[in-house]
Design a protein around this motif. Structure first.
Motif, PDB file in Angstrom:
ATOM      1  N   LEU A  45      43.407  34.959 -22.197  1.00  0.00           N
ATOM      2  CA  LEU A  45      44.326  33.872 -21.869  1.00  0.00           C
ATOM      3  C   LEU A  45      45.457  33.784 -22.888  1.00  0.00           C
ATOM      4  N   SER A  46      45.156  34.023 -24.138  1.00  0.00           N
ATOM      5  CA  SER A  46      46.194  34.004 -25.169  1.00  0.00           C
ATOM      6  C   SER A  46      47.239  35.086 -24.913  1.00  0.00           C
ATOM      7  N   ALA A  47      46.785  36.279 -24.478  1.00  0.00           N
ATOM      8  CA  ALA A  47      47.725  37.354 -24.163  1.00  0.00           C
ATOM      9  C   ALA A  47      48.599  36.978 -22.970  1.00  0.00           C
ATOM     10  N   VAL A  48      48.010  36.316 -21.968  1.00  0.00           N
ATOM     11  CA  VAL A  48      48.789  35.851 -20.818  1.00  0.00           C
ATOM     12  C   VAL A  48      49.812  34.820 -21.268  1.00  0.00           C
ATOM     13  N   HIS A  49      49.382  33.858 -22.081  1.00  0.00           N
ATOM     14  CA  HIS A  49      50.303  32.825 -22.560  1.00  0.00           C
ATOM     15  C   HIS A  49      51.465  33.440 -23.330  1.00  0.00           C
ATOM     16  N   GLU A  50      51.172  34.418 -24.176  1.00  0.00           N
ATOM     17  CA  GLU A  50      52.216  35.051 -24.972  1.00  0.00           C
ATOM     18  C   GLU A  50      53.210  35.798 -24.081  1.00  0.00           C
ATOM     19  N   THR A  51      52.711  36.454 -23.030  1.00  0.00           N
ATOM     20  CA  THR A  51      53.608  37.136 -22.091  1.00  0.00           C
ATOM     21  C   THR A  51      54.540  36.145 -21.410  1.00  0.00           C
ATOM     22  N   ILE A  52      54.002  34.998 -21.008  1.00  0.00           N
ATOM     23  CA  ILE A  52      54.814  33.963 -20.351  1.00  0.00           C
ATOM     24  C   ILE A  52      55.910  33.472 -21.288  1.00  0.00           C
ATOM     25  N   ARG A  53      55.535  33.197 -22.531  1.00  0.00           N
ATOM     26  CA  ARG A  53      56.526  32.692 -23.488  1.00  0.00           C
ATOM     27  C   ARG A  53      57.576  33.758 -23.812  1.00  0.00           C
ATOM     28  N   ARG A  54      57.126  34.992 -24.036  1.00  0.00           N
ATOM     29  CA  ARG A  54      58.050  36.052 -24.460  1.00  0.00           C
ATOM     30  C   ARG A  54      59.064  36.375 -23.376  1.00  0.00           C
ATOM     31  N   HIS A  55      58.647  36.326 -22.120  1.00  0.00           N
ATOM     32  CA  HIS A  55      59.534  36.715 -21.019  1.00  0.00           C
ATOM     33  C   HIS A  55      60.042  35.529 -20.207  1.00  0.00           C
ATOM     34  N   LYS A  56      59.794  34.304 -20.684  1.00  0.00           N
ATOM     35  CA  LYS A  56      60.301  33.096 -20.018  1.00  0.00           C
ATOM     36  C   LYS A  56      59.975  33.118 -18.525  1.00  0.00           C
ATOM     37  N   VAL A  57      58.700  33.279 -18.212  1.00  0.00           N
ATOM     38  CA  VAL A  57      58.266  33.350 -16.816  1.00  0.00           C
ATOM     39  C   VAL A  57      58.586  32.041 -16.105  1.00  0.00           C
ATOM     40  N   THR A  58      59.166  32.148 -14.919  1.00  0.00           N
ATOM     41  CA  THR A  58      59.586  30.970 -14.157  1.00  0.00           C
ATOM     42  C   THR A  58      58.472  30.494 -13.230  1.00  0.00           C
ATOM     43  N   TYR A  59      58.658  29.280 -12.664  1.00  0.00           N
ATOM     44  CA  TYR A  59      57.681  28.777 -11.703  1.00  0.00           C
ATOM     45  C   TYR A  59      57.645  29.643 -10.448  1.00  0.00           C
ATOM     46  N   ASP A  60      58.783  30.175 -10.026  1.00  0.00           N
ATOM     47  CA  ASP A  60      58.773  31.049  -8.856  1.00  0.00           C
ATOM     48  C   ASP A  60      57.924  32.298  -9.128  1.00  0.00           C
ATOM     49  N   GLU A  61      58.065  32.876 -10.325  1.00  0.00           N
ATOM     50  CA  GLU A  61      57.265  34.052 -10.682  1.00  0.00           C
ATOM     51  C   GLU A  61      55.787  33.689 -10.811  1.00  0.00           C
ATOM     52  N   TYR A  62      55.508  32.521 -11.375  1.00  0.00           N
ATOM     53  CA  TYR A  62      54.129  32.043 -11.483  1.00  0.00           C
ATOM     54  C   TYR A  62      53.502  31.855 -10.108  1.00  0.00           C
ATOM     55  N   ASN A  63      54.245  31.269  -9.188  1.00  0.00           N
ATOM     56  CA  ASN A  63      53.722  31.074  -7.829  1.00  0.00           C
ATOM     57  C   ASN A  63      53.541  32.395  -7.091  1.00  0.00           C
ATOM     58  N   ALA A  64      54.426  33.346  -7.381  1.00  0.00           N
ATOM     59  CA  ALA A  64      54.255  34.683  -6.789  1.00  0.00           C
ATOM     60  C   ALA A  64      52.953  35.316  -7.281  1.00  0.00           C
ATOM     61  N   LEU A  65      52.633  35.114  -8.565  1.00  0.00           N
ATOM     62  CA  LEU A  65      51.376  35.625  -9.108  1.00  0.00           C
ATOM     63  C   LEU A  65      50.184  34.951  -8.430  1.00  0.00           C
ATOM     64  N   LYS A  66      50.240  33.640  -8.272  1.00  0.00           N
ATOM     65  CA  LYS A  66      49.142  32.919  -7.610  1.00  0.00           C
ATOM     66  C   LYS A  66      48.933  33.442  -6.190  1.00  0.00           C
ATOM     67  N   ALA A  67      50.034  33.615  -5.468  1.00  0.00           N
ATOM     68  CA  ALA A  67      49.940  34.103  -4.090  1.00  0.00           C
ATOM     69  C   ALA A  67      49.326  35.504  -4.053  1.00  0.00           C
ATOM     70  N   TRP A  68      49.718  36.340  -5.020  1.00  0.00           N
ATOM     71  CA  TRP A  68      49.187  37.706  -5.052  1.00  0.00           C
ATOM     72  C   TRP A  68      47.706  37.717  -5.396  1.00  0.00           C
ATOM     73  N   LEU A  69      47.286  36.897  -6.355  1.00  0.00           N
ATOM     74  CA  LEU A  69      45.874  36.830  -6.718  1.00  0.00           C
ATOM     75  C   LEU A  69      45.016  36.331  -5.558  1.00  0.00           C
ATOM     76  N   ILE A  70      45.538  35.359  -4.801  1.00  0.00           N
ATOM     77  CA  ILE A  70      44.827  34.878  -3.622  1.00  0.00           C
ATOM     78  C   ILE A  70      44.678  36.014  -2.615  1.00  0.00           C
ATOM     79  N   ARG A  71      45.743  36.771  -2.389  1.00  0.00           N
ATOM     80  CA  ARG A  71      45.684  37.883  -1.447  1.00  0.00           C
ATOM     81  C   ARG A  71      44.736  38.976  -1.937  1.00  0.00           C
TER      82      ARG A  71
END
Length: 282
Positions: A45-71
């Motif tokens: 989880l720390s590695a995921v958090h660091e990736t989000i902070r380093r690359h300024k992940v947006t809510y649209d990108e976050y929701n795309a990840l959620k949709a992909w994980l569900i699929r």
């Protein structure tokens, strides 16, 4: 015996791989100590958090990840995803101490209990099985050079269409799957056909990731093996063929120089010599 078949959809392949994992592996999973779960979960989880902070992940990108994980779950492709993009590092860590042969990933298509064929024999195959005939000879020894009589070699691989029996419809159950044993001097001879390169299923969640990232889905042609002997560590490996265009960019990152074969032309197909050195069990 002949049969026609087609490439399975991602959902079909995913369901087969999931059920196979549940029947073959799930019962052997020991309870993991809470301290180990805490450590690994926090670091992932720390590695995921660091990736989000380093690359300024947006809510649209976050929701795309959620949709992909569900699929990914709906398509039953968790075994495929983990075996293609994660397992090679698990295998590297698990076998880094070995002095004998190098291994690589098992992948999602292993099935235990393939027919016994002795120390010299052919894998089960259809009449006029497509593909170049291949005769493979070798020996199994321990790290001190002692021949290992009665060692077991389980072999399985894709057919000339890149499909695996029991994971694609219309293929006889044990096609291109066999279990062999070594003779008194540790030697064996296996007759099969050269497999084809293939793409992992691309119509599901894993294919969507590949397309979105601009990757390719190809695996180079390979033979799967599990080699075992009493008092020695199990070796799981894949053996590859020179000249395959995807040896250098395998989607599963599983190719190693030590696993490359050196086929020679024969009167009817090809011959190859490749043996195994097993590490004694600790």
């Amino acid at each position: 015996m002949t049969a026609t078949h087609h490439a399975p959809a991602a959902a079909e392949s995913g369901a087969s791989a999931t059920e196979r994992f549940k029947s073959d592996k799930l019962a052997t999973v020991a309870d993991t100590p809470k301290e180990r779960v805490d450590l690994l979960a926090r670091e992932v989880l720390s590695a995921v958090h660091e990736t989000i902070r380093r690359h300024k992940v947006t809510y649209d990108e976050y929701n795309a990840l959620k949709a992909w994980l569900i699929r990914l779950g709906e398509d039953g492709e968790w075994p495929l995803f983990l075996d293609v993009w994660v397992e090679h590092v698990i295998e590297e860590v698990a076998t880094e101490h070995r002095q004998g042969n190098k291994g690589t990933i098992e992948g999602p298509y292993y099935v235990p209990g393939a027919p016994e064929r002795g120390s010299r024999g052919s894998v089960p195959m259809r009449d006029n099985e497509p593909g170049t005939p291949l005769v493979w000879t070798g020996r199994v020894t321990s790290t001190d050079g002692t021949p290992l009589a009665g060692a077991t070699i389980e072999l399985w691989h894709a057919d000339a269409d890149g499909l695996y029996s029991q994971f694609a419809p219309g293929i006889p159950e044990w096609n291109l799957r066999g279990t062999f044993s070594t003779g008194s001097d540790g030697s064996f001879e296996i007759r099969t056909v050269r497999p084809a390169p293939y793409q992992i299923p691309t119509d599901g969640a894993c294919g969507a990731l590949i397309a979105a990232a601009g990757w390719h889905a190809w695996r180079p042609a390979h033979l799967h093996v599990k080699v075992s002997a009493p008092g020695h560590e199990l070796l799981t490996a894949q053996l590859y063929f020179p000249g395959d265009e995807h040896n250098d960019d395998d989607i599963a990152s599983a190719v190693k120089p030590e696993l490359m074969l050196d086929p020679a032309p024969a009167e009817d197909g090809e011959t190859v010599s490749y043996g195994f050195v097993l590490d004694p069990a600790a």
